[in-house]
Design a protein around this motif. Sequence first.
Motif, PDB file in Angstrom:
ATOM      1  N   LEU A 385       0.829  -1.207   0.000  1.00  0.00           N
ATOM      2  CA  LEU A 385       0.000   0.000   0.000  1.00  0.00           C
ATOM      3  C   LEU A 385       0.862   1.257   0.000  1.00  0.00           C
ATOM      4  O   LEU A 385       0.447   2.291  -0.529  1.00  0.00           O
ATOM      5  N   GLY A 386       2.058   1.173   0.590  1.00  0.00           N
ATOM      6  CA  GLY A 386       2.920   2.346   0.690  1.00  0.00           C
ATOM      7  C   GLY A 386       3.915   2.476  -0.441  1.00  0.00           C
ATOM      8  O   GLY A 386       4.745   3.395  -0.428  1.00  0.00           O
ATOM      9  N   ALA A 387       3.859   1.577  -1.420  1.00  0.00           N
ATOM     10  CA  ALA A 387       4.813   1.651  -2.539  1.00  0.00           C
ATOM     11  C   ALA A 387       4.440   2.762  -3.505  1.00  0.00           C
ATOM     12  O   ALA A 387       3.283   3.142  -3.620  1.00  0.00           O
ATOM     13  N   GLU A 388       5.446   3.270  -4.188  1.00  0.00           N
ATOM     14  CA  GLU A 388       5.268   4.290  -5.238  1.00  0.00           C
ATOM     15  C   GLU A 388       4.490   5.498  -4.724  1.00  0.00           C
ATOM     16  O   GLU A 388       3.634   6.057  -5.406  1.00  0.00           O
ATOM     17  N   GLY A 427      13.055   6.173   6.386  1.00  0.00           N
ATOM     18  CA  GLY A 427      13.570   4.839   6.120  1.00  0.00           C
ATOM     19  C   GLY A 427      13.640   3.890   7.295  1.00  0.00           C
ATOM     20  O   GLY A 427      14.215   2.814   7.170  1.00  0.00           O
ATOM     21  N   HIS A 428      13.048   4.256   8.440  1.00  0.00           N
ATOM     22  CA  HIS A 428      13.094   3.358   9.602  1.00  0.00           C
ATOM     23  C   HIS A 428      11.844   3.555  10.448  1.00  0.00           C
ATOM     24  O   HIS A 428      11.248   4.638  10.469  1.00  0.00           O
ATOM     25  N   ASP A 429      11.449   2.496  11.158  1.00  0.00           N
ATOM     26  CA  ASP A 429      10.293   2.601  12.038  1.00  0.00           C
ATOM     27  C   ASP A 429      10.726   3.073  13.418  1.00  0.00           C
ATOM     28  O   ASP A 429      11.892   3.441  13.633  1.00  0.00           O
ATOM     29  N   GLU A 430       9.804   3.044  14.359  1.00  0.00           N
ATOM     30  CA  GLU A 430      10.077   3.618  15.678  1.00  0.00           C
ATOM     31  C   GLU A 430      10.958   2.722  16.545  1.00  0.00           C
ATOM     32  O   GLU A 430      11.439   3.146  17.591  1.00  0.00           O
ATOM     33  N   SER A 431      11.189   1.493  16.080  1.00  0.00           N
ATOM     34  CA  SER A 431      12.090   0.584  16.795  1.00  0.00           C
ATOM     35  C   SER A 431      13.444   0.472  16.113  1.00  0.00           C
ATOM     36  O   SER A 431      14.278  -0.344  16.517  1.00  0.00           O
ATOM     37  N   PHE A 435      13.089   0.240   6.535  1.00  0.00           N
ATOM     38  CA  PHE A 435      12.130   0.031   5.460  1.00  0.00           C
ATOM     39  C   PHE A 435      12.875  -0.096   4.133  1.00  0.00           C
ATOM     40  O   PHE A 435      13.881   0.594   3.906  1.00  0.00           O
ATOM     41  N   THR A 436      12.370  -0.944   3.255  1.00  0.00           N
ATOM     42  CA  THR A 436      12.798  -0.916   1.860  1.00  0.00           C
ATOM     43  C   THR A 436      11.769  -0.088   1.107  1.00  0.00           C
ATOM     44  O   THR A 436      10.640  -0.533   0.882  1.00  0.00           O
ATOM     45  N   ARG A 440      10.311   5.098  -7.426  1.00  0.00           N
ATOM     46  CA  ARG A 440      11.348   5.453  -8.402  1.00  0.00           C
ATOM     47  C   ARG A 440      12.173   6.658  -7.947  1.00  0.00           C
ATOM     48  O   ARG A 440      13.254   6.902  -8.472  1.00  0.00           O
ATOM     49  N   TYR A 441      11.645   7.415  -6.981  1.00  0.00           N
ATOM     50  CA  TYR A 441      12.393   8.546  -6.417  1.00  0.00           C
ATOM     51  C   TYR A 441      12.882   8.235  -5.008  1.00  0.00           C
ATOM     52  O   TYR A 441      13.089   9.156  -4.206  1.00  0.00           O
ATOM     53  N   ALA A 442      13.053   6.966  -4.687  1.00  0.00           N
ATOM     54  CA  ALA A 442      13.375   6.575  -3.310  1.00  0.00           C
ATOM     55  C   ALA A 442      14.613   7.275  -2.773  1.00  0.00           C
ATOM     56  O   ALA A 442      14.609   7.796  -1.644  1.00  0.00           O
ATOM     57  N   ASP A 443      15.685   7.317  -3.551  1.00  0.00           N
ATOM     58  CA  ASP A 443      16.926   7.938  -3.066  1.00  0.00           C
ATOM     59  C   ASP A 443      16.720   9.419  -2.778  1.00  0.00           C
ATOM     60  O   ASP A 443      17.174   9.947  -1.743  1.00  0.00           O
ATOM     61  N   GLU A 444      16.050  10.084  -3.672  1.00  0.00           N
ATOM     62  CA  GLU A 444      15.799  11.518  -3.503  1.00  0.00           C
ATOM     63  C   GLU A 444      14.908  11.771  -2.291  1.00  0.00           C
ATOM     64  O   GLU A 444      15.175  12.674  -1.473  1.00  0.00           O
TER      65      GLU A 444
END
Length: 504
Positions: A385-388, A427-431, A435-436, A440-444
């Motif tokens: 659901l959270g992709a793209e 890029g990380h959760d509360e623990s 996240f992967t 397509r703009y993930a790095d940015e």
Amino acid sequence: MTAPTTALTLNSHNLAEVADHGIAVPTYDRSTVTPGIVHFGVGGFHRAHMAMVLDDLLGAGLAADWGIVGAGVLPHDVAMRDALADQDHLYTLTLKHADGTKERRVIGSIIDYRFGPDDPAGLLNLLTDETIRIVSLTVTEGGYNVNPVTGEFITDEPTIVADVEALRAGELPATVFGYVVSALRARREAGVAPFTVQSCDNISENGDVAAKMFSAFARLVDADLAEWIAESVAFPNSMVDRITPATTDGDRADLVADTGVADAWPVVAEPFFQWVLEDDFTSGRPPYEEAGVQVVDDVQPYEHMKLRLLNSGHQGLAYFGLLGGYTFAHEAMANPDIPVYLRRYMDEEGTPSLASLPGIDLDAYKDSLIERFSNPEIRDTLARLGAESSDRIPKWLLPVVKDNLASGHPIEVAAAICASWARYAEGHDESGGRFTIVDRYADELQSVAATQGEDPLAFVRQEQFFGPLAEEPRFTEPYLKALTSLHERGAKETARRLAAHEEL
């Protein structure tokens, strides 16, 4: 995706045995079905709706000249080519009810599959053949090559540049734009009527978007051709509503365990199904309405309902759920605050942005969304659901923000959903779990999100996604409150406060 040696492999020769294993199979003679549709982007979503509808029609003795030929042009499409080819292009569709019951059937409406890089001339010749009267698309939001802020075609994308040069030189195409436009050019030159381009993607006014983008590509090749496409080719709008999670190895194993039948790429979906389609076709169409499709003059009110309630609701569920440590949609929905906060968004912000919907009970529809999101049998992942996000948030949620800013309706929850995307992009959760991020703009996105400690508005200053919202205090004030709360209190407490209408 290799079938266990003890399982019955799905193929044409084994259909009678498959039926003996409790799975409904096609009752029509597939050898008499001829192609009428080429579909780009064969995945679970297409196979859970359009291919199913054609299978229904074929089973009713209708549409024998509307068989589907799948088409792929991207490297990952090889996997679908191989999975379908090994099974004579048959596959299983399982509908999972919340009470644990399952409906299973074999779909036979896909009769072939062409992978462009294998034989580009062969795929182009197929598209040029007059028997092909519809080219349909589920290429995802990003597949239309739209600048998310300007809405214009991205002309400097490298694969587009290469395909434009190829078509100008009379060479073979490589992208879906190149194949469609090359085929239309060849049909025009041969005096063959053009096919309809039928988008089924989750984009507002998807047919209009497809028309604009394919015409823009054609204009880069030949201005006269682009004008002819705009005047002669139908691009009907449509809206499809069925939650279809990505297939997992668990789905394959469940099929074998329950039935003894092995399918390399089964489809799992919810029982709910709605397809609304504009009746605008260049060279005829299957009798879709005979299989439950709503064929209408104007799709827009229905698609806005879906995109602004269901799809935007998924965005509200995805990032809060992932940040809170959940994996599946139904797990997050079991937190009592999350469905309440989502319903607040739907009632106070999504619904006021919609036009009149005669014949639709919106309260019942929103009730059904909460039930569908909570279905434990679907096991829809929050990661899917959270992709793209960079394609989805600007097209699904931000129109609600813009419309409500103009009308004076609330935007607090929508702003909080945007803040949850910004927090997720760190890029990380509360623990501390990573996240992967599939985008397509993930790095940015991650690079900008990393600067939020110094500039809390850094994420919304990305005008290619948010436009000028960083300069709109009515948006930035609730956005900053939500982002601060997500950092300091966490997703679960922030959702609780949103559900309770408490100050963040």
